[in-house]
Enzyme design. Structure first.
Site, PDB file in Angstrom:
ATOM      1  N   ARG A  50       0.873  -1.177   0.000  1.00  0.00           N
ATOM      2  CA  ARG A  50       0.000   0.000   0.000  1.00  0.00           C
ATOM      3  C   ARG A  50       0.906   1.222   0.000  1.00  0.00           C
ATOM      4  O   ARG A  50       1.780   1.357   0.858  1.00  0.00           O
ATOM      5  CB  ARG A  50      -0.924  -0.011   1.217  1.00  0.00           C
ATOM      6  CG  ARG A  50      -1.983   1.093   1.226  1.00  0.00           C
ATOM      7  CD  ARG A  50      -3.017   0.798   2.306  1.00  0.00           C
ATOM      8  NE  ARG A  50      -4.064   1.800   2.385  1.00  0.00           N
ATOM      9  CZ  ARG A  50      -4.188   2.693   3.365  1.00  0.00           C
ATOM     10  NH1 ARG A  50      -3.317   2.718   4.360  1.00  0.00           N
ATOM     11  NH2 ARG A  50      -5.189   3.567   3.375  1.00  0.00           N
ATOM     12  N   ASN A  82      -7.466   7.876   2.193  1.00  0.00           N
ATOM     13  CA  ASN A  82      -7.174   7.259   3.481  1.00  0.00           C
ATOM     14  C   ASN A  82      -8.046   7.843   4.585  1.00  0.00           C
ATOM     15  O   ASN A  82      -8.174   9.067   4.714  1.00  0.00           O
ATOM     16  CB  ASN A  82      -5.702   7.481   3.839  1.00  0.00           C
ATOM     17  CG  ASN A  82      -5.333   6.845   5.169  1.00  0.00           C
ATOM     18  OD1 ASN A  82      -5.272   5.623   5.295  1.00  0.00           O
ATOM     19  ND2 ASN A  82      -5.093   7.673   6.179  1.00  0.00           N
ATOM     20  N   GLU A  83      -8.673   6.976   5.373  1.00  0.00           N
ATOM     21  CA  GLU A  83      -9.433   7.381   6.572  1.00  0.00           C
ATOM     22  C   GLU A  83     -10.159   8.703   6.333  1.00  0.00           C
ATOM     23  O   GLU A  83      -9.908   9.700   7.019  1.00  0.00           O
ATOM     24  CB  GLU A  83      -8.496   7.466   7.773  1.00  0.00           C
ATOM     25  CG  GLU A  83      -7.799   6.139   8.058  1.00  0.00           C
ATOM     26  CD  GLU A  83      -6.824   6.177   9.227  1.00  0.00           C
ATOM     27  OE1 GLU A  83      -6.663   7.258   9.830  1.00  0.00           O
ATOM     28  OE2 GLU A  83      -6.230   5.130   9.542  1.00  0.00           O
ATOM     29  N   HIS A 104      -9.715  -0.276   9.165  1.00  0.00           N
ATOM     30  CA  HIS A 104      -8.426  -0.129   9.829  1.00  0.00           C
ATOM     31  C   HIS A 104      -8.598  -0.564  11.284  1.00  0.00           C
ATOM     32  O   HIS A 104      -9.380   0.024  12.022  1.00  0.00           O
ATOM     33  CB  HIS A 104      -7.939   1.312   9.743  1.00  0.00           C
ATOM     34  CG  HIS A 104      -7.593   1.736   8.346  1.00  0.00           C
ATOM     35  ND1 HIS A 104      -7.051   2.975   8.046  1.00  0.00           N
ATOM     36  CD2 HIS A 104      -7.696   1.075   7.166  1.00  0.00           C
ATOM     37  CE1 HIS A 104      -6.849   3.047   6.732  1.00  0.00           C
ATOM     38  NE2 HIS A 104      -7.236   1.909   6.176  1.00  0.00           N
ATOM     39  N   TYR A 149      -7.277  -0.890  14.790  1.00  0.00           N
ATOM     40  CA  TYR A 149      -6.361  -0.506  15.848  1.00  0.00           C
ATOM     41  C   TYR A 149      -7.030  -0.815  17.192  1.00  0.00           C
ATOM     42  O   TYR A 149      -7.645  -1.863  17.349  1.00  0.00           O
ATOM     43  CB  TYR A 149      -5.937   0.957  15.674  1.00  0.00           C
ATOM     44  CG  TYR A 149      -5.067   1.165  14.450  1.00  0.00           C
ATOM     45  CD1 TYR A 149      -3.756   0.694  14.422  1.00  0.00           C
ATOM     46  CD2 TYR A 149      -5.567   1.789  13.311  1.00  0.00           C
ATOM     47  CE1 TYR A 149      -2.954   0.860  13.297  1.00  0.00           C
ATOM     48  CE2 TYR A 149      -4.764   1.953  12.181  1.00  0.00           C
ATOM     49  CZ  TYR A 149      -3.456   1.486  12.179  1.00  0.00           C
ATOM     50  OH  TYR A 149      -2.670   1.649  11.076  1.00  0.00           O
ATOM     51  N   GLU A 161      -5.327  -1.442   7.215  1.00  0.00           N
ATOM     52  CA  GLU A 161      -4.251  -1.114   8.144  1.00  0.00           C
ATOM     53  C   GLU A 161      -4.500  -1.857   9.448  1.00  0.00           C
ATOM     54  O   GLU A 161      -5.644  -2.043   9.861  1.00  0.00           O
ATOM     55  CB  GLU A 161      -4.209   0.384   8.477  1.00  0.00           C
ATOM     56  CG  GLU A 161      -3.708   1.300   7.386  1.00  0.00           C
ATOM     57  CD  GLU A 161      -3.615   2.744   7.886  1.00  0.00           C
ATOM     58  OE1 GLU A 161      -3.584   2.960   9.127  1.00  0.00           O
ATOM     59  OE2 GLU A 161      -3.586   3.654   7.036  1.00  0.00           O
ATOM     60  N   TRP A 201       0.479  -1.758   8.889  1.00  0.00           N
ATOM     61  CA  TRP A 201       1.056  -0.406   8.938  1.00  0.00           C
ATOM     62  C   TRP A 201       2.241  -0.434   9.889  1.00  0.00           C
ATOM     63  O   TRP A 201       2.085  -0.823  11.036  1.00  0.00           O
ATOM     64  CB  TRP A 201       0.022   0.596   9.435  1.00  0.00           C
ATOM     65  CG  TRP A 201       0.570   1.980   9.431  1.00  0.00           C
ATOM     66  CD1 TRP A 201       1.375   2.558  10.374  1.00  0.00           C
ATOM     67  CD2 TRP A 201       0.398   2.969   8.415  1.00  0.00           C
ATOM     68  NE1 TRP A 201       1.722   3.830  10.014  1.00  0.00           N
ATOM     69  CE2 TRP A 201       1.137   4.107   8.807  1.00  0.00           C
ATOM     70  CE3 TRP A 201      -0.282   2.998   7.202  1.00  0.00           C
ATOM     71  CZ2 TRP A 201       1.198   5.271   8.038  1.00  0.00           C
ATOM     72  CZ3 TRP A 201      -0.231   4.151   6.441  1.00  0.00           C
ATOM     73  CH2 TRP A 201       0.501   5.275   6.865  1.00  0.00           C
TER      74      TRP A 201
END
Length: 464
Positions: free
Chosen positions: A95, A173-174, A240, A242, A269, A298
């Site tokens: 990416r 992105n995001e 993503h 996290y 991610e 990431w």
């Protein structure tokens, strides 16, 4: 450079939002149960990646499961060797962070994009190109809108046209922070429709709001509507993961919900830890392996918080704890990544003159169908195998394979199959979506990791 990476940083909702998954996803899945049947059939974009239910399909008609890392190209343009390094480490996907010009890191020029595309192809990796300027829009000062991201893509259209078999376009992105996350739905629909109007035939990747973590379930609730808005039915959703995904159950619930919708999902991610909090990375990897879900860690190097670096100082010899989790764990890149079939076989690493070649599987057994094992990678104490199924007499709706190991081999893990072993005898069966094979055609059916010496015994195929 002193550039601060923001793709895995910024405000994140933490413990206060963790309870949403357990309580909300089951009810949401049930509520949406009647919607996904209304979605358009998957479009077949000639010569590029397509979507088939939950699966990303490459230009040769084979499922492609991303196992990769992220390279922050726009911040570290001098680290050109990173593409080759990440590929050599075993990743099948990179990416790539690009700039659209709204943030102070500048703009990635069309010439730079062309060079990146050429390098990705030379290094035999699929590249997911993403505009990073949209990160946290509505909450992050100076962030770009998705519409501004599409302006960037329009400017590089001529570079990317014709590269649909090698490049996926991650629009932004995001793209929304935690402020008014509900705006994500219409903004994403508008961006997809505009990309198609420009002429993009690539698979489009769309990130979730809430800094990519979707803790308010906006992407989850509206994914069918967004997918239906794509005239090519070729949109891939990216979550993503996290600290919102700090428990195994939170990961399982989110994956379950997309599977119930029969919509494609990747983990665009994730890291083994984030902002001092736990991430259920082992569950992400194990569940992704079992379900055929792609993921991208990431990131390779260069983070302002070095705990996120998989390798220090862009040096592939300086692996970190994060790098070990992404690359060397049981379901990490080294043990599970397979090249996209558009690149053919990996060359012999001991022979620099050996070019990539077309696979030469063992001679199949005659019958209604046939199958063959190919050795993809061999590291001495273990090896990675791939199994191809051919419909030799009429189309297949399902298959069951059996074989016997010659001596000392055993399957330690497998994907895209239901596999059982009894001593040296192995039985493997399709998992539904990969059971269909057109008459006279072959498909990559599944893969596995085995212990012992690499072997390619004859495989018996039974049509179901």
């Amino acid at each position: 450079m002193t550039t601060t990476l923001t793709g895995a940083s910024g405000p994140r909702q933490r413990s206060a939002v963790r309870t949403w998954l357990t309580a909300g996803l089951t009810a949401l899945t049930v509520a949406l149960a009647g919607i996904w049947t209304l979605l358009p059939a998957s479009a077949q974009t000639e010569g590029g990646f397509t979507i088939d239910g939950t699966q990303l399909i490459d230009a040769n008609g084979n499922p492609f499961i991303m196992r990769g890392s992220t390279h922050p190209d726009v911040w570290y343009q001098g680290e050109w060797d990173s593409y080759g390094e990440i590929s050599d480490l075993g990743a099948n996907t990179i990416r790539v962070v690009l700039g659209s010009g709204q943030r102070d890191w500048g703009i990635t020029t069309p010439d730079r994009v062309a060079d990146i595309v050429a390098e990705c192809k030379a290094q035999r990796v699929i590249c997911v190109l993403e505009v990073h300027d949209t990160t946290g829009y509505g909450e992050e000062s100076g962030a770009a809108t998705l519409d501004e991201a599409v302006d960037f893509w329009e400017g590089v259209y001529d570079v990317l046209a014709g590269e649909e078999a090698y490049i996926l376009v991650n629009i932004g992105n995001e793209p929304i922070g935690n402020t008014d996350a509900g705006q994500w739905t219409q903004a994403t629909i508008d961006a997809i429709e505009r990309m198609r109007d420009i002429g993009f035939e690539h698979t489009l990747v769309v990130d979730a709001p809430n800094w990519g973590q979707d803790w308010q379930q906006v992407m989850l609730a509206n994914a069918p509507q967004v997918f239906a808005a794509d005239s090519d039915a070729n949109t891939l959703f990216s979550i993503h993961m996290y600290q919102v995904y700090g428990t195994a159950q939170s990961v399982v619930d989110y994956f379950d919900a997309f599977e119930a919708m029969d919509l494609p999902l990747i983990v665009g991610e994730y890291a083994y830890t984030h902002q001092g909090e736990t991430v259920a990375w082992e569950t992400i990897q194990a569940e992704a392996q079992a379900r055929g879900i792609g993921w991208i860690g990431w990131s390779y190097s260069g983070n302002s918080d070095p705990i996120l670096d998989q390798f220090l100082n862009f040096d592939p010899s300086q692996i970190t704890t994060a790098g070990e989790a992404i690359f060397e764990s049981q379901y990490g890149i080294v043990n599970t990544a397979e090249r996209a079939s558009v690149f053919g076989d990996d060359p012999d690493p001991t022979d620099p003159t050996d070019p990539p070649t077309t696979d030469e599987p063992t001679e199949p057994v005659e019958g209604d169908c046939s199958a063959a094992i190919t050795v993809v990678n061999d590291w001495g104490s273990g090896w990675q195998g791939r199994v191809d199924v051919t419909a030799s007499e009429g189309a297949l709706e399902g298959w069951r394979l059996t074989w016997s190991w010659p001596a000392g081999q055993a399957v330690s893990s497998s994907w895209n199959t239901t596999l059982t072993s009894s001593g040296a005898n192995v039985t493997a069966q399709d998992v539904g979506w990969n059971g269909s094979v057109a008459s006279g055609q072959s498909r990559e059916a599944f893969g596995f990791i085995a212990t012992g010496a690499a072997a390619t015994p004859a495989v018996t195929c039974e049509a179901l």
